[in-house]
Design a protein around this motif. Structure first.
Motif, PDB file in Angstrom:
ATOM      1  N   GLU A  27      11.558  -9.999  13.098  1.00 31.76           N
ATOM      2  CA  GLU A  27      10.621  -9.796  14.206  1.00 31.76           C
ATOM      3  C   GLU A  27       9.232  -9.435  13.689  1.00 31.76           C
ATOM      4  O   GLU A  27       8.211  -9.928  14.193  1.00 31.76           O
ATOM      5  CB  GLU A  27      11.138  -8.696  15.134  1.00 31.76           C
ATOM      6  CG  GLU A  27      10.224  -8.436  16.329  1.00 31.76           C
ATOM      7  CD  GLU A  27      10.745  -7.322  17.230  1.00 31.76           C
ATOM      8  OE1 GLU A  27       9.999  -6.925  18.148  1.00 31.76           O
ATOM      9  OE2 GLU A  27      11.889  -6.857  17.016  1.00 31.76           O
ATOM     10  N   GLU A  28       9.174  -8.584  12.665  1.00 37.71           N
ATOM     11  CA  GLU A  28       7.886  -8.200  12.095  1.00 37.71           C
ATOM     12  C   GLU A  28       7.208  -9.401  11.439  1.00 37.71           C
ATOM     13  O   GLU A  28       5.985  -9.560  11.539  1.00 37.71           O
ATOM     14  CB  GLU A  28       8.090  -7.086  11.058  1.00 37.71           C
ATOM     15  CG  GLU A  28       8.462  -5.748  11.676  1.00 37.71           C
ATOM     16  CD  GLU A  28       8.908  -4.735  10.639  1.00 37.71           C
ATOM     17  OE1 GLU A  28       8.849  -3.523  10.925  1.00 37.71           O
ATOM     18  OE2 GLU A  28       9.330  -5.137   9.523  1.00 37.71           O
ATOM     19  N   GLN A  57       5.563 -11.510  14.038  1.00 33.43           N
ATOM     20  CA  GLN A  57       4.316 -10.901  14.512  1.00 33.43           C
ATOM     21  C   GLN A  57       3.199 -11.073  13.479  1.00 33.43           C
ATOM     22  O   GLN A  57       2.051 -11.368  13.838  1.00 33.43           O
ATOM     23  CB  GLN A  57       4.529  -9.423  14.786  1.00 33.43           C
ATOM     24  CG  GLN A  57       5.424  -9.137  15.984  1.00 33.43           C
ATOM     25  CD  GLN A  57       5.548  -7.651  16.258  1.00 33.43           C
ATOM     26  OE1 GLN A  57       4.548  -6.938  16.359  1.00 33.43           O
ATOM     27  NE2 GLN A  57       6.778  -7.163  16.372  1.00 33.43           N
TER      28      GLN A  57
END
Length: 256
Positions: free
Chosen positions: A88-89, A92
């Motif tokens: 997820e990071e 982003q």
């Protein structure tokens, strides 16, 4: 080094409308701003070595200065995380290129500037952020990608120690044809600045330092003020090379 006469008092392209982004970056995130200045300085060197005209030089410098503005919209905790990113990071983080392109477009940046910001993380083999490959990647974005990677490798980051210059250049050569434009890498390999031997041999490095001093003088004469980001970036780079030279001579004395 190719002798180049810069326009007295020149500025790297008209940045009306996005100058506030650069000012915000400088004030809130000096390390990111210095990285952007380092990348711009490397891009200017590439333009000079390849004998590109002044217009091309100014376009590339503008793109380099703006290439990471999108990171100001990404959590600092993600960008400065010392360990591996979660999936997820990572998603982003990769948003910073298109977010930056959107910011630049909203503030009146032209198509070339938007392209450089959006595609500076594309790879020659198509495994970059958006999957462009080879000649599909705008040429200027390929130049910024190379300069961006080199500065990242030789700089201290929360997630890695800096590589030695010759180690970083070895990575560049290994990445030619996969990460980087192979023709660009091959062309730059003809210049001592881009040769690994320069940073292993004291005599070669001393000659390169003389070139770097001339480059600093040309930049300072062109941009008038010593506080200009390119002048500051070059002075920092010169200091780094002097440290490398001191270390090389120290090692040689120890072996003698």
């Amino acid at each position: 080094m190719t002798d180049r006469k810069f326009k007295k008092g020149a500025v790297p392209i008209e940045l009306t409308g996005i100058g506030d982004l650069l000012k915000s970056m400088k004030e809130s995130w000096p390390r990111l701003f210095l990285h952007s200045a380092n990348v711009a300085n490397l891009c200017m060197r590439i333009c000079t070595f390849l004998r590109l005209d002044e217009v091309e030089q100014e376009i590339l410098i503008a793109g380099a200065l703006c290439h990471d503005v999108g990171k100001m919209l990404i959590s600092r905790d993600i960008i400065d995380k010392p360990g591996p990113l979660t999936e997820e990071e990572w998603v982003q983080l990769k948003e910073h290129s298109w977010r930056g392109a959107s910011l630049v477009a909203e503030r009146g940046g032209d198509r070339l500037l938007v392209e450089m910001v959006r595609y500076h993380h594309e790879r020659w083999d198509g495994k970059g952020y958006e999957g462009l490959r080879g000649q599909q990647i705008p040429w200027r974005a390929r130049v910024i990608a190379l300069a961006d990677a080199l500065d990242a490798m030789v700089s201290l980051r929360p997630y890695h120690l800096p590589l030695k210059m010759y180690e970083a250049l070895e990575e560049v050569y290994q990445g030619a044809g996969s990460q980087f434009d192979p023709e660009l890498v091959a062309a730059l390999a003809k210049e001592p600045f881009w040769q690994t031997a320069t940073y292993r041999d004291p005599a070669r490095l001393e000659r390169q330092i003389d070139e770097e001093k001339q480059w600093l003088v040309q930049l300072a004469d062109s941009y008038v003020t010593l506080s200009h980001p390119l002048v500051y970036a070059q002075s920092q780079w010169l200091d780094r090379l002097l440290v490398i030279l001191w270390q090389l001579k120290g090692n040689a004395a120890g072996k003698g």
